[in-house]
Design a protein around this motif. Sequence first.
Motif, short mmCIF file in Angstrom:
data_model
loop_
_atom_site.label_atom_id
_atom_site.label_comp_id
_atom_site.label_asym_id
_atom_site.label_seq_id
_atom_site.Cartn_x
_atom_site.Cartn_y
_atom_site.Cartn_z
N LEU A 173 0.83 -1.20 0.00
CA LEU A 173 0.00 0.00 0.00
C LEU A 173 0.86 1.25 0.00
N VAL A 174 0.60 2.14 -0.97
CA VAL A 174 1.16 3.48 -0.96
C VAL A 174 -0.01 4.45 -0.84
N GLY A 175 0.02 5.27 0.21
CA GLY A 175 -1.11 6.14 0.47
C GLY A 175 -1.08 7.45 -0.29
N GLY A 176 0.02 7.75 -0.95
CA GLY A 176 0.13 9.01 -1.69
C GLY A 176 1.57 9.48 -1.69
N GLY A 177 1.76 10.78 -1.90
CA GLY A 177 3.10 11.32 -1.95
C GLY A 177 3.68 11.25 -3.35
N TYR A 178 5.03 11.21 -3.42
CA TYR A 178 5.72 11.33 -4.69
C TYR A 178 6.90 10.35 -4.75
N GLN A 179 6.92 9.55 -5.78
CA GLN A 179 8.01 8.59 -6.04
C GLN A 179 8.26 7.66 -4.86
N ASN A 180 7.19 7.11 -4.31
CA ASN A 180 7.30 6.11 -3.26
C ASN A 180 7.08 4.72 -3.85
N THR A 181 7.83 3.74 -3.34
CA THR A 181 7.76 2.39 -3.91
C THR A 181 7.74 1.34 -2.82
N VAL A 182 6.80 0.42 -2.89
CA VAL A 182 6.73 -0.73 -2.00
C VAL A 182 7.03 -1.99 -2.79
N TYR A 183 8.12 -2.67 -2.42
CA TYR A 183 8.50 -3.95 -3.02
C TYR A 183 8.28 -5.12 -2.07
N GLY A 184 8.16 -4.84 -0.77
CA GLY A 184 8.00 -5.92 0.20
C GLY A 184 6.54 -6.24 0.46
N ASP A 185 6.21 -7.52 0.51
CA ASP A 185 4.83 -7.93 0.78
C ASP A 185 4.36 -7.37 2.12
N PHE A 186 3.11 -6.93 2.15
CA PHE A 186 2.50 -6.30 3.33
C PHE A 186 3.20 -4.98 3.70
N GLY A 187 3.94 -4.41 2.78
CA GLY A 187 4.64 -3.15 3.02
C GLY A 187 3.71 -1.96 2.93
N LEU A 188 4.09 -0.86 3.62
CA LEU A 188 3.24 0.32 3.69
C LEU A 188 4.07 1.59 3.64
N ILE A 189 3.68 2.50 2.76
CA ILE A 189 4.20 3.86 2.77
C ILE A 189 3.00 4.80 2.82
N ILE A 190 2.92 5.61 3.86
CA ILE A 190 1.78 6.51 4.02
C ILE A 190 1.85 7.68 3.05
N PHE A 196 11.27 4.06 0.00
CA PHE A 196 11.27 2.70 -0.50
C PHE A 196 11.06 1.72 0.65
N VAL A 197 10.26 0.70 0.40
CA VAL A 197 10.08 -0.39 1.36
C VAL A 197 10.37 -1.70 0.64
N TYR A 198 11.38 -2.42 1.16
CA TYR A 198 11.76 -3.71 0.58
C TYR A 198 11.43 -4.88 1.48
N GLY A 199 11.38 -4.67 2.78
CA GLY A 199 11.19 -5.75 3.72
C GLY A 199 9.74 -6.17 3.90
N TYR A 200 9.57 -7.39 4.38
CA TYR A 200 8.24 -7.92 4.66
C TYR A 200 7.60 -7.15 5.80
N ALA A 201 6.39 -6.63 5.55
CA ALA A 201 5.59 -5.91 6.54
C ALA A 201 6.32 -4.67 7.09
N ALA A 202 7.25 -4.13 6.34
CA ALA A 202 7.93 -2.90 6.74
C ALA A 202 7.07 -1.69 6.39
N SER A 203 7.35 -0.54 7.04
CA SER A 203 6.53 0.63 6.77
C SER A 203 7.33 1.90 6.85
N VAL A 204 6.87 2.92 6.10
CA VAL A 204 7.36 4.29 6.19
C VAL A 204 6.13 5.18 6.36
N THR A 205 6.12 5.99 7.40
CA THR A 205 4.90 6.73 7.73
C THR A 205 4.90 8.16 7.25
N GLY A 206 5.81 8.54 6.35
CA GLY A 206 5.76 9.89 5.77
C GLY A 206 7.14 10.49 5.62
#
Length: 206
Positions: A173-190, A196-206
């Motif tokens: 899930l990418v919630g918005g923003g600019y040039q954000n990428t999720v490669y890891g399963d269950f990954g989240l970028i708000i 960038f998120v590469y790890g399993y269930a890893a997250s970046v909140t902004g």
Amino acid sequence: GSMYSRVDGGQYNSVISSDYSVVVGGESNTIMAESDWSTIGGGLENVIAEYSVYSNLHGGYKNYLQGVYSNVQGGTENFLTDSYYSMIAGGGYNTMQSSFYSTLGGGLFHQMKDSISSTITGGSYNGMKGYYSAVTGGSWNTVGPLNDDDKSAVSYARVAGGEWNQADATYGLVGGGYQNTVYGDFGLIIGGNTNFVYGYAASVTG
């Protein structure tokens, strides 16, 4: 011949060897062979291609539909091919290929392929190669490995807006923003910028 088919008004419209089909008005619209129970509702130079049974194309300009139980709801130069129970809902220059139970909801220059039960809702230049996934607006956002034919579609992924974001992971899930990428399963970028998120269930909140 075409049994129980008709052309109601307009000019240069035709139904070719399809039964129970109709073109209603417009100009230079065509239902090709073996596309029984199909309809073109006006517009200009629209085509329902061969073997597109139970399909509808509602006006617009130079739209092309080749699918089963599928719809193109007007717009300009939209192309739906090899798809079943799917729809392009207007907009312009959108393409849907080899997809099932999916919707491309308007906007411009979207591309969807090899998808099941997935949606692009508006925006421009968004892409989809996913199962049960969505891009809900924004521009240049992508779910799945759209340009890599060697990789299969991702499942339950979503990009909720922004620009140049990508969710290329299952439940990514990418919630918005600019040039954000999720490669890891269950990954989240708000949101945010260039995360960038590469790890399993890893997250970046902004």
